[in-house]
Design a protein around this motif. Structure first.
Motif, PDB file in Angstrom:
ATOM      1  N   ASN A   1     -20.827 -24.547 -34.792  1.00  0.00           N
ATOM      2  CA  ASN A   1     -19.669 -24.631 -35.691  1.00  0.00           C
ATOM      3  C   ASN A   1     -19.837 -25.753 -36.715  1.00  0.00           C
ATOM      4  O   ASN A   1     -19.517 -25.588 -37.901  1.00  0.00           O
ATOM      5  CB  ASN A   1     -18.386 -24.854 -34.878  1.00  0.00           C
ATOM      6  CG  ASN A   1     -17.994 -23.637 -34.076  1.00  0.00           C
ATOM      7  OD1 ASN A   1     -18.105 -22.505 -34.537  1.00  0.00           O
ATOM      8  ND2 ASN A   1     -17.538 -23.853 -32.851  1.00  0.00           N
TER       9      ASN A   1
ATOM     10  N   GLN B   1      -8.940 -29.623 -33.846  1.00  0.00           N
ATOM     11  CA  GLN B   1      -8.824 -28.891 -32.586  1.00  0.00           C
ATOM     12  C   GLN B   1     -10.041 -29.141 -31.705  1.00  0.00           C
ATOM     13  O   GLN B   1      -9.926 -29.284 -30.488  1.00  0.00           O
ATOM     14  CB  GLN B   1      -8.656 -27.394 -32.845  1.00  0.00           C
ATOM     15  CG  GLN B   1      -8.504 -26.557 -31.577  1.00  0.00           C
ATOM     16  CD  GLN B   1      -7.366 -27.053 -30.702  1.00  0.00           C
ATOM     17  OE1 GLN B   1      -6.211 -26.998 -31.111  1.00  0.00           O
ATOM     18  NE2 GLN B   1      -7.676 -27.548 -29.508  1.00  0.00           N
TER      19      GLN B   1
ATOM     20  N   THR C   1     -13.412 -23.662 -26.845  1.00  0.00           N
ATOM     21  CA  THR C   1     -14.138 -23.783 -28.101  1.00  0.00           C
ATOM     22  C   THR C   1     -13.936 -22.540 -28.962  1.00  0.00           C
ATOM     23  O   THR C   1     -14.100 -21.418 -28.486  1.00  0.00           O
ATOM     24  CB  THR C   1     -15.652 -23.966 -27.830  1.00  0.00           C
ATOM     25  OG1 THR C   1     -15.823 -25.071 -26.939  1.00  0.00           O
ATOM     26  CG2 THR C   1     -16.404 -24.243 -29.116  1.00  0.00           C
ATOM     27  N   GLN C   2     -13.570 -22.742 -30.203  1.00  0.00           N
ATOM     28  CA  GLN C   2     -13.349 -21.655 -31.153  1.00  0.00           C
ATOM     29  C   GLN C   2     -14.636 -21.390 -31.948  1.00  0.00           C
ATOM     30  O   GLN C   2     -15.643 -22.070 -31.764  1.00  0.00           O
ATOM     31  CB  GLN C   2     -12.204 -22.016 -32.106  1.00  0.00           C
ATOM     32  CG  GLN C   2     -10.936 -22.504 -31.420  1.00  0.00           C
ATOM     33  CD  GLN C   2     -10.252 -21.429 -30.606  1.00  0.00           C
ATOM     34  OE1 GLN C   2      -9.920 -20.367 -31.125  1.00  0.00           O
ATOM     35  NE2 GLN C   2     -10.031 -21.690 -29.322  1.00  0.00           N
ATOM     36  N   THR C   3     -14.585 -20.407 -32.848  1.00  0.00           N
ATOM     37  CA  THR C   3     -15.724 -20.099 -33.720  1.00  0.00           C
ATOM     38  C   THR C   3     -15.316 -20.304 -35.170  1.00  0.00           C
ATOM     39  O   THR C   3     -14.327 -19.719 -35.633  1.00  0.00           O
ATOM     40  CB  THR C   3     -16.207 -18.646 -33.530  1.00  0.00           C
ATOM     41  OG1 THR C   3     -16.604 -18.462 -32.172  1.00  0.00           O
ATOM     42  CG2 THR C   3     -17.386 -18.344 -34.445  1.00  0.00           C
ATOM     43  N   TYR C   4     -16.067 -21.155 -35.883  1.00  0.00           N
ATOM     44  CA  TYR C   4     -15.762 -21.419 -37.296  1.00  0.00           C
ATOM     45  C   TYR C   4     -16.464 -20.390 -38.175  1.00  0.00           C
ATOM     46  O   TYR C   4     -17.669 -20.165 -38.041  1.00  0.00           O
ATOM     47  CB  TYR C   4     -16.222 -22.822 -37.703  1.00  0.00           C
ATOM     48  CG  TYR C   4     -15.835 -23.169 -39.122  1.00  0.00           C
ATOM     49  CD1 TYR C   4     -14.546 -23.600 -39.413  1.00  0.00           C
ATOM     50  CD2 TYR C   4     -16.747 -23.047 -40.169  1.00  0.00           C
ATOM     51  CE1 TYR C   4     -14.175 -23.899 -40.712  1.00  0.00           C
ATOM     52  CE2 TYR C   4     -16.386 -23.351 -41.473  1.00  0.00           C
ATOM     53  CZ  TYR C   4     -15.093 -23.778 -41.738  1.00  0.00           C
ATOM     54  OH  TYR C   4     -14.734 -24.074 -43.031  1.00  0.00           O
TER      55      TYR C   4
ATOM     56  N   PHE D   1     -10.030 -27.363 -38.145  1.00  0.00           N
ATOM     57  CA  PHE D   1     -10.916 -26.912 -37.069  1.00  0.00           C
ATOM     58  C   PHE D   1     -11.476 -28.095 -36.287  1.00  0.00           C
ATOM     59  O   PHE D   1     -11.503 -28.080 -35.049  1.00  0.00           O
ATOM     60  CB  PHE D   1     -12.063 -26.082 -37.655  1.00  0.00           C
ATOM     61  CG  PHE D   1     -12.868 -25.355 -36.614  1.00  0.00           C
ATOM     62  CD1 PHE D   1     -12.575 -24.047 -36.278  1.00  0.00           C
ATOM     63  CD2 PHE D   1     -13.917 -25.993 -35.956  1.00  0.00           C
ATOM     64  CE1 PHE D   1     -13.318 -23.378 -35.302  1.00  0.00           C
ATOM     65  CE2 PHE D   1     -14.661 -25.340 -34.991  1.00  0.00           C
ATOM     66  CZ  PHE D   1     -14.359 -24.031 -34.653  1.00  0.00           C
TER      67      PHE D   1
END
Length: 206
Positions: free
Chosen positions: A162, A71, A90-93, A68
């Motif tokens: 995150n 990225q 932006t992703q979500t952890y 994570f």
């Protein structure tokens, strides 16, 4: 939010006459450089520690977090170099630990810093990772507060929760294995502090 930021960035570009990759303040660049450095240091230590991890659970957590964070690193770098929306947003952890802490202190031997790589154990490794995550969260927060580029600011701001989640996951792992014990106050002291604040009364709409 990124679409709004992109529109603002395009308007800013038209008004300033500068290409997006040059729309950064000097102080901002220095803060971003430090934040990327903190993230890089953390990622490097995931690699350094990997071969020394003994617990499979810790190894799995570290691999998931490292993937994570890698990225996240690429997303930040994408906008840092272009000044525009990144290719991967932006992703979500989502951590896999349950969020139950064990409270109280159990007697343990005094600890000293290790003197040899042979002494490196899961407690030491998880503590080191937690320290890096705390440093990254602090650095990202300062950078988000100083950033002038709207897209880059949003990426750092959105990444902070995150990193906090990863740090909490690592804390929970440590707490479960009694590496991170949580002391509590006496019940009467705890209640006194809780009751020392009161809500504001009356109409708060004005």
């Amino acid at each position: 939010m990124l679409n709004q930021n992109q529109q603002f960035n395009e308007q800013q570009q038209k008004s300033s006459g500068m290409p997006p990759q040059q729309q950064f303040g000097g102080h901002e660049l220095l803060e971003v450089d430090e934040a990327i450095g903190a993230l890089t240091g953390g990622l490097e230590h995931y690699v350094i520690y990997d071969q020394h991890v003994q617990d499979q659970e810790l190894s799995t957590i570290m691999q998931r977090q490292k993937t994570f964070l890698t990225q996240m690193y690429n997303t930040i770098l994408d906008t840092f170099k272009s000044g525009k929306d990144p290719a991967v947003k932006t992703q979500t952890y989502l951590m896999e630990e349950n969020n139950q802490s064990v409270y109280g202190m159990k007697p343990s031997s005094p600890k000293t810093p290790i003197q040899s790589i042979n002494e490196l154990n899961d407690e030491c490794i998880s503590n080191g990772i937690l320290g890096h995550l705390k440093a990254i969260a602090s650095s990202f927060t300062l950078t988000a507060l100083e950033a002038t580029n709207p897209v880059l600011r949003r990426i750092f701001a959105d990444s902070i929760p995150n990193v906090i989640e990863m740090a909490y996951e690592m804390y929970l792992y440590q707490n479960k294995h009694q590496y991170y014990q949580v002391a509590q106050l006496q019940p009467q002291d705890m209640q006194a502090i809780i009751n020392s604040h009161a809500p504001v009364q009356g109409n708060m709409s004005h």
